[in-house]
Design an enzyme around this catalytic site. Structure first.
Site, short mmCIF file in Angstrom:
data_model
loop_
_atom_site.label_atom_id
_atom_site.label_comp_id
_atom_site.label_asym_id
_atom_site.label_seq_id
_atom_site.Cartn_x
_atom_site.Cartn_y
_atom_site.Cartn_z
N GLU A 1 35.45 14.98 -9.93
CA GLU A 1 35.33 14.53 -8.55
C GLU A 1 36.49 13.72 -8.31
OE1 GLU A 1 32.11 11.50 -8.22
OE2 GLU A 1 31.30 12.36 -10.00
N ARG B 1 36.75 13.17 -1.22
CA ARG B 1 36.28 13.46 -2.45
C ARG B 1 36.09 14.84 -2.57
NH1 ARG B 1 33.81 9.35 -2.98
NH2 ARG B 1 31.49 10.07 -2.77
N HIS C 1 23.85 10.66 -13.28
CA HIS C 1 24.76 10.25 -14.31
C HIS C 1 23.62 10.32 -15.51
CE1 HIS C 1 26.94 7.55 -11.27
NE2 HIS C 1 27.11 8.67 -10.92
N TYR D 1 41.23 7.30 -1.18
CA TYR D 1 40.42 6.71 0.18
C TYR D 1 41.63 5.49 0.47
CZ TYR D 1 37.12 8.30 -3.12
OH TYR D 1 36.47 9.24 -3.72
N ASP E 1 25.14 17.52 -7.95
CA ASP E 1 25.87 16.39 -7.63
C ASP E 1 27.50 17.07 -6.59
OD1 ASP E 1 27.32 14.15 -7.03
OD2 ASP E 1 27.44 13.41 -9.02
N ASP F 1 28.44 13.44 -0.02
CA ASP F 1 28.37 13.39 -1.30
C ASP F 1 26.66 13.35 -1.26
OD1 ASP F 1 27.87 13.08 -4.20
OD2 ASP F 1 29.03 11.62 -4.31
N HIS G 1 30.15 3.51 -1.87
CA HIS G 1 28.75 3.87 -1.96
C HIS G 1 28.00 3.91 -0.35
CE1 HIS G 1 28.65 2.66 -6.44
NE2 HIS G 1 28.93 3.99 -6.19
N HIS H 1 31.19 12.36 -14.85
CA HIS H 1 30.25 11.70 -15.38
C HIS H 1 29.44 12.97 -15.90
CE1 HIS H 1 27.79 12.44 -12.22
NE2 HIS H 1 28.66 11.88 -11.32
N HIS I 1 38.27 5.36 -8.91
CA HIS I 1 37.19 5.53 -9.87
C HIS I 1 37.18 6.69 -10.60
CE1 HIS I 1 36.21 9.31 -7.39
NE2 HIS I 1 36.04 8.81 -6.36
N GLU J 1 33.98 17.21 -5.18
CA GLU J 1 33.15 17.08 -6.55
C GLU J 1 32.27 18.35 -6.58
OE1 GLU J 1 30.11 14.06 -6.39
OE2 GLU J 1 30.07 14.07 -8.67
N ASP K 1 0.66 -1.24 0.02
CA ASP K 1 0.10 0.00 0.17
C ASP K 1 0.88 1.20 0.04
OD1 ASP K 1 -2.30 -1.43 0.01
OD2 ASP K 1 -2.79 -1.15 2.00
N1 GLY Z 1 26.75 10.97 -6.41
C1 GLY Z 1 26.79 10.23 -7.34
C2 GLY Z 1 28.29 10.36 -7.98
O1 GLY Z 1 29.14 11.19 -7.64
O2 GLY Z 1 28.55 10.03 -9.00
MN MN Z 2 29.17 12.50 -9.50
MN MN Z 3 28.50 12.56 -6.11
#
Ligand code: GLY
Ligand code: MN
Ligand code: MN
Length: 463
Positions: free
Chosen positions: A410, A431, A367, A414, A273, A262, A245, A360, A356, A433, A38
């Protein structure tokens, strides 16, 4: 038509020209998603559908034909349902409100689609994005094919509409740029609020948890009219920042540790972002500052590499160069084991601390859609053996940046505890960004209402 309906009409007209006079494009919006019994997840429209309609109700389809006509199928007015779920626009009001040429109840889709498809040579729809869409279209096409003896003409081609819409969405128009700037500014103010709350609560001797800081971000987003977070917020205290993540949870935010946030809002269908990393108590320690300055220098290099004519991969390569050299300089990487800068890059030894990519596309989706390879050079395939995995990697020349494209920058570092890694850096995750809009002179950072410089962050957190 109002200013905003003109905008969507222009996009539909641009698409109609591309599908050709006998093409037809079918674009459903997103389905509603059940969360549990529901209870649904908050509804979020489909980005392609919204890009062409500006319409946010569920259970709607847009049909655009190559002659430039657009037809909306939407929920019919229903007094009883509207008592429960809210007002619906309805097909009668839709042409005036949205600038479409015709509108019908979505219940008429199966009855109307065969005649709209009849005589078209190609049917365009977004491939692999809507569960069951292909089957539904197959049903309409086979119904049409069954009537060829009566003179119907069934489209002979099915084409991926994403190829056209992705390219259109990759180039942000002025209307989109304005919304993205505002989204970036709201998100930045959310970050400032979280930073100041952290140091203020710690100074007052209060217990600070990650969710306290998340609450500040969400408060600011909604207070300023943003509809939702653009993605699941990461608020990571101390060692949690090394989990890429990680989601905002209940971790204790402790004086002397860093906090990585983030998080950013979605405003009027557009994402922002932002990542900032700051000392919980407002004052960087020596080792934290060393690594922070390194990530910031990498981001500076990425920003400098973001300009029209550069490749999408240039900011990443510029950031990696700075990070890799820094890792050698501060002793995260041992020269005697990994060699010089060129070796570190060639062998991807930096991957132990930076795993990473540097960015993006960003737009309606955080993304965002858009080819990462240059369309005119798609045939220039090269292969190489990956130094870490031994896999054979196929690659094509990266996309050339043009004004109006938007991407994130970004870089990060780490450091998980490991043998040979200086202890003073253990459990530090950083990070930084920002969202960059490619401009004639280089790029504009749309998210810099929250500072990145060490002294500015410390001053902000003392205030
Ligand atoms: N917050 C998602 C990324 O940085 O790609
Ligand atoms: Mn990002
Ligand atoms: Mn991000």
């Amino acid at each position: 038509m109002t200013h905003s309906t003109t905008l969507y009409a222009q996009r539909r007209a641009q698409l109609a020209r591309q599908i050709g006079p006998r093409g037809i494009a079918l674009i459903p919006t997103a389905p509603e998603q059940q969360r549990n019994r529901d209870s649904d997840f908050p509804y979020r429209h489909d980005s392609y559908f919204y890009y062409l309609s500006g319409f946010t109700e569920p259970k709607a389809w847009l049909v655009i034909t190559g002659d430039g006509q657009s037809t909306l199928f939407c929920q019919p007015k229903d007094v009883e349902r509207e008592i429960w779920d809210g007002l619906r626009l309805g097909p009668l009001a839709a042409p005036q409100a949205l600038g479409v040429d015709a509108a019908f109840s979505v219940a008429e889709l199966d009855a109307q689609l065969p005649s709209l498809l009849d005589g078209c040579d190609a049917v365009w729809f977004p491939f692999a994005t809507h569960k069951g869409l292909e089957t539904r279209i197959d049903g309409w096409l086979s119904g049409l094919r069954a009537r060829v003896r009566y003179g119907t003409l069934c489209p002979q081609q099915q084409r991926d509409l994403c190829t056209l819409l992705d390219e259109m969405r990759l180039h942000k128009d002025l209307h989109e740029q304005a919304i993205m700037r505002r989204a970036g500014s709201i998100s930045a103010q959310g970050h400032i609020r979280a930073m100041q709350t952290s140091s203020r609560m710690l100074r007052a001797g209060q217990e600070v948890r990650e969710y306290h800081l998340e609450a500040e971000l969400l408060h600011e987003f909604r207070r300023q009219g943003a509809q939702a977070p653009a993605y699941g917020s990461i608020v990571a205290a101390g060692a949690n920042a090394c989990v890429l993540h990680y989601r905002a949870d209940a971790g204790l935010v402790q004086s002397g540790e860093l906090v990585l946030i983030d998080a950013a809002c979605e405003l009027d269908g557009y994402a922002s972002d932002i990542t900032r990393t700051f000392p919980a108590n407002g004052c960087f320690s020596g080792p934290q500052r060393t690594l922070y300055e390194l990530v910031l220098a990498a981001q500076d290099a990425a920003v400098a590499a973001t300009r029209p004519g550069a490749r999408f991969t240039d900011p990443h390569e510029a950031a990696v160069k700075v990070l890799a050299q820094g890792m050698l300089d501060v002793g995260l990487l041992d020269k005697d084991k990994v060699g010089n800068l060129a070796d570190v890059i060639e062998n991807r030894s930096y991957f132990a601390f930076y795993m990473h990519r540097t960015g993006h596309w960003i737009g309606m989706d955080v993304h965002d859609c858009g080819d990462y390879t240059e369309p005119s050079e798609i045939g220039q395939v090269s292969t190489r053996k990956d130094a870490l995995t031994g896999d054979i990697i196929k690659s094509r020349p990266a996309r050339i940046l043009r004004t109006g494209m938007a991407l994130t920058l970004e870089p990060g570092i780490y450091v998980r505890p490991a043998q040979g890694v200086p202890e003073c850096f253990h459990n530090i995750g950083i990070r930084i960004e920002d969202d960059a809009l490619v401009t004639e002179g280089g790029c504009e950072l749309m998210t810099r209402d929250v500072p990145v410089a060490v002294a500015e962050i410390e001053a902000l957190m003392r205030a």
